[in-house]
Design an enzyme around this catalytic site. Structure first.
Site, short mmCIF file in Angstrom:
data_model
loop_
_atom_site.label_atom_id
_atom_site.label_comp_id
_atom_site.label_asym_id
_atom_site.label_seq_id
_atom_site.Cartn_x
_atom_site.Cartn_y
_atom_site.Cartn_z
N ASP A 38 0.86 -1.19 0.00
CA ASP A 38 0.00 0.00 0.00
C ASP A 38 0.89 1.23 0.00
O ASP A 38 1.94 1.27 0.65
CB ASP A 38 -1.00 0.00 1.16
CG ASP A 38 -0.37 -0.01 2.53
OD1 ASP A 38 -0.26 1.07 3.14
OD2 ASP A 38 -0.02 -1.11 3.01
N ASP A 125 -10.14 3.69 5.64
CA ASP A 125 -9.00 3.56 6.54
C ASP A 125 -9.36 4.19 7.89
O ASP A 125 -9.45 5.40 8.02
CB ASP A 125 -7.80 4.28 5.91
CG ASP A 125 -6.55 4.29 6.78
OD1 ASP A 125 -6.63 3.89 7.95
OD2 ASP A 125 -5.49 4.72 6.27
N GLU A 127 -8.12 4.62 11.56
CA GLU A 127 -6.99 4.50 12.47
C GLU A 127 -6.90 5.73 13.36
O GLU A 127 -7.65 6.70 13.20
CB GLU A 127 -5.69 4.29 11.71
CG GLU A 127 -5.35 5.37 10.69
CD GLU A 127 -4.07 5.04 9.92
OE1 GLU A 127 -2.98 5.25 10.51
OE2 GLU A 127 -4.16 4.59 8.76
#
Length: 241
Positions: A38, A125, A127
């Protein structure tokens, strides 16, 4: 029902649940996993021909972050992966202190996802906040609602279940280890372990980011490296949906 029949029923039910999760059939067989990377704007120009030749079959590419940032490398990286025959997916770095709907819409417009046989579902995503409170000031119920809105918008606009990227620590602290998203493929980030943790009721991960310091031809410097929980045939099936 006798004990033997009960056991057979339980085993059959467990097998059916695992079969419904992408990659679950290969759980525990890491040697056969397809490999990928990634990347983001920080990785700069990537030579995906060399990435492919180095045995990487897929790539996640940062598209957007929050409500305003768009990677200036997205078009080059996402397009380059596709041209080199590397399966690709765009990902959005979530900022849950802003609007889920606005972020999802801008992300999806940037990626322009189509089920073209080489594009994996879009990625959310989730996080820790790099600039403040870990959970962006939200409690678990608010965080779950934010995620629900975002992945719902992805499903509405693409017909695919968004992949969710997260770590065990964030998911447990910020969603209360929610089991509400088991239909979404899990991309788990956990480094320095033999196998990733089980979280959120997912019977298995679909992708595993196992290191942030891999070395892959075609990428300057260290790069995040990942495994798909399955081999080439399973990965192709997952991509095509």
């Amino acid at each position: 029902m006798n004990l033997r029949k009960k056991l057979l029923v339980v085993l059959a039910s467990s097998a059916a649940l695992l079969a419904s999760v992408p990659g679950a059939a290969n759980a525990g067989s890491a040697a056969a996993d397809s490999l990928g990377i990634d990347v983001s704007n920080h990785n700069g120009k990537v030579d995906f021909g060399k990435v492919k030749a180095d045995g990487r079959d897929f790539a996640f590419v940062l598209a957007t972050d929050g409500e305003s940032f768009t990677s200036d490398q997205f078009d080059s990286q996402y397009g380059g992966a596709g041209k080199a025959g590397v399966y690709r997916a765009g990902y959005h770095f979530a900022r849950p202190d802003g609007s889920a709907g606005k972020q999802a819409d801008r992300f999806l417009k940037t990626v322009g996802y189509t089920n073209d046989g080489k594009s994996m579902p879009p990625v959310l995503d989730m996080e820790a906040n790099p600039n403040g409170a870990t959970c962006y000031g939200l409690d678990a119920a608010q965080m779950k609602e934010w995620i629900k809105t975002f992945v719902g918008r992805v499903k509405e606009q693409t017909g695919r279940e968004a992949i969710i990227y997260t770590s065990p620590g964030f998911w447990q602290e910020c969603t209360g280890n929610s089991e509400a998203f088991k239909n979404n493929p899990l991309w788990i980030a956990e480094w320095g372990v033999d196998k990733p943790s089980k979280i959120g009721g997912w019977p298995a991960h679909t992708f595993w980011q196992y290191s942030d310091s891999g070395k892959v031809n075609g990428v300057d410097g260290p790069v995040d490296v990942n495994r798909f929980n399955g081999g080439a045939a399973e990965l192709e099936k997952f991509v095509k949906g």
